[in-house]
Enzyme design. Sequence first.
Site: not given
Ligand code: QUE
Length: 350
Positions: A146, A115, A138, A67
């Site tokens: 979730d 997500g 998470e 997300g």
């Molecule tokens: C736990 C998470 C997420 C995460 C790292 C965690 C997550 C998520 C991202 C993420 C990764 C790369 C991206 C970005 C988001 O990392 O939900 O925009 O470029 O979206 O340890 O829940």
Amino acid sequence: MSEEPEVLIRIEGAVGRITLNRPKALHALTTNMCRLITDALTTWVDNPIVKLVLLDHAGERGFCAGGDIRMLADSGAKDGAEAREFFHTEYRLNHLLFHYPKHIIAVMDGVTMGGGVGLSRPCRFRIATERTTFAMPETGIGLFPDVGGGWYLPRMPDHIGLWLALTGARIKAADCELLGVATDYIESKDIERFKAGVIAEPAAMETLLTEMEADPGRPAVAQHQDEINRIFGQDSVEAIVAELERADTDWSREQLKVLATKSPQTLKVAFRQLKLGGQAKSFAENMAMEYRIGARVVQRHDFLEGVRAVIVEKDNAPRWDPPTLEGVTEAMLDEIFAPLPSAEEWTPLP
Ligand code: QUE
């Protein structure tokens, strides 16, 4: 909004196509993306032209990382309203996918986390490739697994889902098939040919899948399955840690090291979430529980601190509060899981 839509929606032949298109953020989901996908699926239920739906991602960098975490943290630091709106919309989409009357094929050719798992897991066909990496990471940022994790993870064999939830372990395609995360395995070089074939002749989709099905190799998790079953079958997070200490193998020491980096609060939240989700009578009941947790957790210290340490400043040194499992009381968990005022509870799409 930007000139490029975050999700590409179109009908090709008899196939409804949904392509995640936010490549710079590894297609991490925004509220807008969840709405676009929900609207398309809702329209296609009654469109006789659409025989099946293909859900994939633009570019080479994976399916969906999760997300829009920065937005969630910014909102959580204020009144949390935008974060709750996101969870409400995303969980409605997860639920719509769960009960969707037409076949949906999710192509997970790369990173599929958080997500992204919520989008792909309810689909009838879930295709992994050698580039697929699955995780529910998470607990590392003070969030919890979730998007239906409470439903799917406790229904995996031998407490492997609880191991995934607590440690955030990353697994590859063969493990995904073993655990029902993926239904099929195709080499990524064949993915474009597969999609073109499905669009040309949707009725032959399953035949094509069988033809292209390849061997993902041996599942790595199977090596530790008995150990996971015994250790993660304990009846509290503290008991799991004690059992890992008693085991004293290379693998158990590695798990202890990993768990020591996670939010103690979230470890206990995830443990209770999976216990309750495992007993839930419907997917909707589980999503209502997760929404209560999400609404509380985004405003708590550990989530804001986890995002700071892992996503924003990237020092990877979160200072969790409470810092130990013993400090996380049942009363704290009761507050996080308590019902919301009835007008604020999560409900499925009408
Ligand atoms: C736990 C998470 C997420 C995460 C790292 C965690 C997550 C998520 C991202 C993420 C990764 C790369 C991206 C970005 C988001 O990392 O939900 O925009 O470029 O979206 O340890 O829940």
